[in-house]
Every structure is written in structure tokens, then in C-alpha cells.
Design an enzyme around this catalytic site. Sequence first.
Site, PDB file in Angstrom:
ATOM      1  CB  SER A   1      -4.674   1.424   3.833  1.00  0.00           C
ATOM      2  OG  SER A   1      -3.741   0.999   2.867  1.00  0.00           O
TER       3      SER A   1
ATOM      4  CE  LYS B   1      -1.569   3.988   2.989  1.00  0.00           C
ATOM      5  NZ  LYS B   1      -1.545   2.737   3.808  1.00  0.00           N
TER       6      LYS B   1
ATOM      7  CB  SER C   1      -0.955   0.016   1.192  1.00  0.00           C
ATOM      8  OG  SER C   1      -2.067  -0.813   0.948  1.00  0.00           O
TER       9      SER C   1
ATOM     10  CE  LYS D   1      -4.493   2.005  -0.796  1.00  0.00           C
ATOM     11  NZ  LYS D   1      -3.977   0.744  -0.246  1.00  0.00           N
TER      12      LYS D   1
END
Length: 413
Positions: free
Chosen positions: A121, A227, A66, A69
Amino acid sequence: MGQRALLRAGARVFAIVIGMTVGSGWASAESVQPPAVESEAAILIEQRTGEAIFVKNGDERLYPASITKIATAILAIEHASPDDIVTVSKTARGEEGTRVYLAEGEQVTMEKLLYGMMLNSGNDAATAIAEHIDGTKEKFAERMNEFMSGDIGADDTHFVNPSGLPDPDHYTTAYDMAKLARYAMNNDTFRRIVATRTMPWAGLEWTSTLQNHNRLLTDYPGATGIKNGYTIAAGNTLVGSAERDGMSLIGVVLKAGSKEKAYADMKAMLDYGFANFAVKLLFADGEQYERPADEMGAASGWVASAPIWGVYSKGEQPQVEIAGDGAVTLSSAGLRYEAGRLSAVKKEVAISSFTKSGSDNEKAAAGGQPANSSGSRIAAWACLALLAPAAVFAVVRLRRRRDKNRASERCDG
């Protein structure tokens, strides 16, 4: 950057060492040994300079999960308005993995989707963003790859979706993710989103309070983002950032064996960076520098067109050298790199477009007054003004003498 940005001998370096000038106030600190990182790959960079101060397998291609992103978010910020209304498709509604439970046909602002994607997320939010900008996830992935290779200079990254769901052709490196994170953290909107810890969420199918999945924001003093991610194929991934004493660090860990190990590696790298390194403004925007004359007797002026920062090892007295092409090189224990580049100061030089002789050319080249300069023209007109009356008087006398001779000749005949 880092190992790949170490300078090799290039333009001639003039013996200008300004460490004593820019080094005032540089403090020492108790040294911390490089961290024993367990993750498969990791990197720590200083944000202003982009220099790597710790690297482990920085070029190894691994799955990002993720943290993909990050690219989706910065592209959405740059190519959409936060007030855009996004209509959620059936495809977005049915995405696998972590979601914010968007409903098909639900209309949500782009800003809200960004928070849902970066805090919780949400894979459904990522797909909704991609489809709003480019129509399909596949088209948006093309934009992502162009952005990574073109704007970021990330040559070892390839994305096939906006969320980071597993795919053999979806990969990156620690180096590339550090470059991406550095770029994104220069955007105020991105920084605000990834630093947000909680946010109320009210949707058609889900009402809750989003909790940022990035534990650094609560567990590490000075944390500013960014993140985390996880899939079975990727393991645990994490991009983190923190700021202390005016220095911002960005770390990346890929394929950690557990979430705990990912955060332990990140904290160890950040501790190492803050304990052993610091930054200093070498040249402010617009600051000028006059390079002393070399052995040939030539001096030159330089100016910084943007701030130039240097990262250095605490306890050391770094040297800053100015090369013949304006390159600013910083040398400190274990580090030597080009911190920036100065621009030559343009000086106006009068150049003659009309040449009388070779000697005039030589005089002009040596800095003398060119033949057609304004000063020469004024002097020439002044001389003509002084000589004109004498010339007229001479002509009048000549005519009178000629007329007298002609009269004599008529009388004699």
C-alpha cells in the site's frame, strides 16, 4: 446491477423457457442466511454477470482510503509498460502514510512500483506512478475520474489523488467499487499482482520482504485478491474476491469499525454467496438459437456474439426467456435480470431493383423469384435462343414473297 438492474416490462417476451435445457446438473445446497453486516456499506456481486446478490447502502458516498489504488493500478497497467523506468520525485518521496520508502531520484520499474503499491500500500509508489503517466497527481486524478465515469460507469465516485489519502472531495460507493474491481479482475496482470502474497523488496533506502496487507489471501479458502485500506476518516475498507466451484465473487465493505469487523463482514458475505448461488453458461460464444414460430407464424434465428452467463439461487429451477429483441432474461428466486443479449442472424434475401408491375412486387415480397434475378435472366435468354431461328425464317420468307411480287409487277408493265 442488482437492485438497479431489475428488469421492467419492455420488449415482448416470447414464451420460451429453457431452464430444463440449461439447468441440468444444478445442485442444491444448505441455505445460509444473509449476513448481518456491521460495516456502513457493503455489496457482494458475481463477477461474470456483475449481478449483486447482497447489498447494504450500496449508493452511500463514503471515503475509500487505499482501495483507491485499484483504479491507479489498472490505469497504470493499461497506459504504461511494466518495463518503464520511473524516476522518483521529491513529491513522491515525501508522501504521507504507508510507504515503500522510495528515495528521491531512485529509478524503479513500473512493475515493481505496482507490487509495492498493491501489496504494501505504498503511497509514495502511487504518486510515482501517477507522475510518470501524467506529470502530476492532479492530472492523473482527472484521468481517474474520466475512467470511472466513462469506462466503469461509476457516477458516484470522485478522486483527487492516486493513493486514497483523505480529502472531502475524494469519495466513492460500494456499488462503484464493485464495478471497478470487476473490471480490474478481468485483467490477467492485475489478477497476478493482487494474488501475490509476498515479494522481496530491495530499494536504495529500504530492503525487506513485502507482505500483502490483504488478510483474505491467507485466511479465506479460494481468495484471489484484492485490496484493503484505512484512514481515520474512512475507517476500514476492503475489496475482496474469491473463487469456488467455477464461480467468482467480489465483495466490498466501506467504513467498518475495525479491521476485524471488515474481514468478518467480507467472509460472511462470501460464505453467503457460495452457499446460496451458482453460475451457469446459458449461451456459448457463437451458439445459435432458433426461436419457434409465434402465433403469427414467424420464426427467427439468434446467435450469441459473446458468452452469456447467469447467476441463480441454488435449489431453484431458473427460467431463461428470450425476448423479441434478443434479450436473455433469467428469473430465479429473488432475482430477475437481463443476463445478456443475442444478435439476430442475418439471412440473405434477394431484392429486385427492377419492377414490371405491382403483382411482381407482391411475388418477390412473398419469396418468389424477383424479375431481375439470375434465374429469370437465364430463362429469358433460353427463350430468345429457341425463338431466334423461327424469327429469322419468317423474315426470309417475307423478303422472298416481297421480291416475287415486285418481279410480277415489272413483267405486267
